[in-house]
Design a protein around this motif. Sequence first.
Motif, mmCIF file in Angstrom:
data_model
loop_
_atom_site.group_PDB
_atom_site.id
_atom_site.type_symbol
_atom_site.label_atom_id
_atom_site.label_comp_id
_atom_site.label_asym_id
_atom_site.label_seq_id
_atom_site.Cartn_x
_atom_site.Cartn_y
_atom_site.Cartn_z
ATOM 1 N N ASP A 113 1.329 -4.676 3.975
ATOM 2 C CA ASP A 113 1.935 -3.726 4.896
ATOM 3 C C ASP A 113 1.491 -2.284 4.716
ATOM 4 O OD1 ASP A 113 3.239 -5.896 5.835
ATOM 5 O OD2 ASP A 113 5.233 -5.328 5.162
ATOM 6 N N ILE A 114 1.018 -1.906 3.531
ATOM 7 C CA ILE A 114 0.531 -0.534 3.326
ATOM 8 C C ILE A 114 -0.991 -0.501 3.430
ATOM 9 C CG2 ILE A 114 0.476 1.451 1.768
ATOM 10 C CD1 ILE A 114 3.244 0.815 2.892
ATOM 11 N N ALA A 115 -1.666 -1.334 2.635
ATOM 12 C CA ALA A 115 -3.126 -1.429 2.751
ATOM 13 C C ALA A 115 -3.546 -2.201 3.991
ATOM 14 C CB ALA A 115 -3.709 -2.088 1.511
ATOM 15 N N GLN A 116 -2.628 -3.008 4.540
ATOM 16 C CA GLN A 116 -2.845 -3.789 5.768
ATOM 17 C C GLN A 116 -4.104 -4.657 5.685
ATOM 18 O OE1 GLN A 116 -2.432 -1.486 9.372
ATOM 19 N NE2 GLN A 116 -0.320 -0.896 8.880
ATOM 20 N N ILE A 117 -4.149 -5.432 4.615
ATOM 21 C CA ILE A 117 -5.226 -6.407 4.437
ATOM 22 C C ILE A 117 -4.763 -7.737 5.022
ATOM 23 C CG2 ILE A 117 -6.585 -7.642 2.703
ATOM 24 C CD1 ILE A 117 -6.220 -5.308 0.859
ATOM 25 N N PRO A 168 -10.294 5.518 1.126
ATOM 26 C CA PRO A 168 -10.461 6.037 2.493
ATOM 27 C C PRO A 168 -11.115 5.049 3.456
ATOM 28 C CG PRO A 168 -12.043 7.049 0.981
ATOM 29 C CD PRO A 168 -11.097 6.262 0.143
ATOM 30 N N PHE A 169 -11.886 4.109 2.954
ATOM 31 C CA PHE A 169 -12.539 3.128 3.828
ATOM 32 C C PHE A 169 -11.600 1.957 4.080
ATOM 33 C CE2 PHE A 169 -13.963 2.773 -0.576
ATOM 34 C CZ PHE A 169 -13.518 1.508 -0.912
ATOM 35 N N THR A 170 -11.841 1.222 5.146
ATOM 36 C CA THR A 170 -10.972 0.097 5.511
ATOM 37 C C THR A 170 -11.676 -1.251 5.426
ATOM 38 O OG1 THR A 170 -11.541 0.441 7.840
ATOM 39 C CG2 THR A 170 -9.535 1.520 7.022
ATOM 40 N N SER A 171 -12.988 -1.261 5.668
ATOM 41 C CA SER A 171 -13.686 -2.543 5.779
ATOM 42 C C SER A 171 -13.803 -3.267 4.436
ATOM 43 C CB SER A 171 -15.083 -2.337 6.380
ATOM 44 O OG SER A 171 -15.831 -1.432 5.576
ATOM 45 N N LEU A 172 -13.840 -2.533 3.337
ATOM 46 C CA LEU A 172 -14.047 -3.158 2.021
ATOM 47 C C LEU A 172 -12.814 -3.053 1.129
ATOM 48 C CD1 LEU A 172 -17.693 -1.956 1.246
ATOM 49 C CD2 LEU A 172 -16.951 -4.193 2.090
ATOM 50 N N ARG A 173 -11.663 -2.883 1.739
ATOM 51 C CA ARG A 173 -10.457 -2.758 0.919
ATOM 52 C C ARG A 173 -10.145 -4.041 0.156
ATOM 53 N NH1 ARG A 173 -6.300 0.728 4.741
ATOM 54 N NH2 ARG A 173 -7.265 2.753 4.310
ATOM 55 N N GLY A 174 -10.429 -5.173 0.772
ATOM 56 C CA GLY A 174 -10.210 -6.435 0.080
ATOM 57 C C GLY A 174 -11.012 -6.518 -1.206
ATOM 58 N N SER A 221 -4.636 -13.403 -0.303
ATOM 59 C CA SER A 221 -4.693 -14.641 -1.086
ATOM 60 C C SER A 221 -5.868 -14.607 -2.056
ATOM 61 C CB SER A 221 -4.815 -15.844 -0.145
ATOM 62 O OG SER A 221 -5.027 -17.031 -0.872
ATOM 63 N N LEU A 222 -7.013 -14.119 -1.586
ATOM 64 C CA LEU A 222 -8.195 -14.019 -2.441
ATOM 65 C C LEU A 222 -7.977 -13.009 -3.559
ATOM 66 C CD1 LEU A 222 -11.151 -14.846 -2.919
ATOM 67 C CD2 LEU A 222 -11.837 -12.982 -1.403
ATOM 68 N N VAL A 223 -7.334 -11.878 -3.242
ATOM 69 C CA VAL A 223 -7.051 -10.862 -4.260
ATOM 70 C C VAL A 223 -6.170 -11.452 -5.367
ATOM 71 C CG1 VAL A 223 -5.871 -8.681 -4.731
ATOM 72 C CG2 VAL A 223 -7.304 -8.893 -2.696
ATOM 73 N N LEU A 235 -5.359 0.123 -8.834
ATOM 74 C CA LEU A 235 -4.894 -1.053 -8.106
ATOM 75 C C LEU A 235 -3.978 -0.653 -6.954
ATOM 76 C CD1 LEU A 235 -4.559 -4.139 -7.818
ATOM 77 C CD2 LEU A 235 -2.752 -4.013 -9.545
ATOM 78 N N TRP A 236 -3.251 0.458 -7.102
ATOM 79 C CA TRP A 236 -2.317 0.923 -6.078
ATOM 80 C C TRP A 236 -2.877 2.102 -5.278
ATOM 81 C CZ3 TRP A 236 1.978 -2.090 -5.631
ATOM 82 C CH2 TRP A 236 2.304 -2.899 -6.718
ATOM 83 N N PHE A 237 -4.144 2.386 -5.477
ATOM 84 C CA PHE A 237 -4.786 3.513 -4.770
ATOM 85 C C PHE A 237 -5.274 3.034 -3.408
ATOM 86 C CE2 PHE A 237 -8.403 6.276 -3.800
ATOM 87 C CZ PHE A 237 -7.835 7.524 -3.976
#
Length: 504
Positions: A71-75, A136-142, A81-83, A131-133
């Motif tokens: 809900d915050i990182a919106q992954i 700025p990018f979204t595509s590689l957040r996972g 599940s992979l994380v 881990l809780w940071f």
Amino acid sequence: MAAPPAPATEGSPQPEPHAPEPGPGSVRREREDSRASRLSFCTKVCYGIGGVPNQIASSATAFYLQLFLLDIAQIPAAQVSLVLFGGKVSGAAADPVAGFFINRSQRTGSGRLMPWVLGCTPFIALAYFFLWFLPPFTSLRGLWYTTFYCLFQGLATFFQVPYTALTMLLTPCPRERDSATAYRMTVEMAGTLVGATVHGLIVSGAHKHHRCEATVTPGPVTISPNAARLYYIAAAVVAVTYPVCSSLLCLGVKERPDPSTPASGPGLSFLAGLGLTTRHPPYLKMVISFLFISAAVQVEQSYLVLFCTHASQLHDHVQGLVLTVLVSAVLSTPLWEWVLQRFGKKTSAFGISAMVPFAILLAAVPTAPVAYVVAFVSGVSTAVSLLLPWSMLPDVVDDFQLQHHHGPGLETIFYSSYVFFTKLSGACALGISTLSLEFSGYKAGACKQAEEVVVTLKVLIGAVPTCMILAGLCILMVGSTPKTPSQDASSRLSLRRRTSYSLA
């Protein structure tokens, strides 16, 4: 005058008068050994404080990491599940590696285990913060969160394995080790309570009604910079506990090698020792049973917040429910230690089953009064499920050492392989269960989830833990469990000869 000495020398049975002298001396030595084996209150408390940071971090990740990622990182749920799976597997894989390197490391001025604990501390703190940071990018957040969760779990393992194995080096007395374990669990849970309370209070503002209006149609919510900032602050507070508590551990606890233990030759290699220990029936039974039980507890904790947020109208009670779980766990730990001593460890295991009917009740009747009762009982069951394996492990090690005559180093193999298997089971349980959210249609960051998601969360909070707990208890109840070694002099001396605490 010369006559009396002659019969005394000639009658060889006459050394008898000298026999009583070793008796009092040995009794005196025994009493000294007994006093030396006792642990002070300060030592037990400092030992417990050393494990507080890992417990705080584990509690925070157990209750809030999934919610943060979704809900915050919106992954997407599949990536979450992979994380979770990757992090848990890396922690599990690090356990035998940690056991191998610790087993081969040389003793230093502060011992063999303590340098590992202190050396890992700053790196764990950094990994936990990032881990809780929110990058700025979204595509590689996972990938970002997978990397830092794997680092955190791996480093935490290199911290936890020597820390828990330190139990065997505090004292050779099994009762004192049980007492130290109870102190450790109580202090850790008290620290976890404070840490999780602070963490929960800080981040609670990031989940106020999901910042959704009742009239808004289901859809993703934009990430608030304030919500991300709250998680940064909470992560920094938890990270600071690592250097503080590790310093107290180092100051208050000293490793105690057994100077009377003769050199028993080189110990087994790690792989040979691992193969030997995993074939020990009491150890094998204990590990398999707690594979199910620990996985059930992890699933219950991980989905409590998600269930309250998305499958019931309990989002305003999340912090109160988490506190109820932790408070009941802290308060019931001394009670469970008394039950362990009074009725035995096998009987105490039935306390874990108390979670079963209440977990089903919460899924069926998700109201606030029921949720608080379930949270309280869940905390009581969690306390015994955490205390019992760490109290049984020293008995299993002693039982193994009394049956085998191998060299030193097997303590870390027992402890590291136990954590390896339980983490692996948790990884599979959390990975598969989180993947089920993806299949049911979970929308990351959405204000309202589909009915299929609600049903899935009810199954994950009720049926899944129930089945795993019952399976674990059935396995644990089969056959006999190793008993605490006898405290009489001959058994103690035999145990000290056969058990080489030369990790110190």
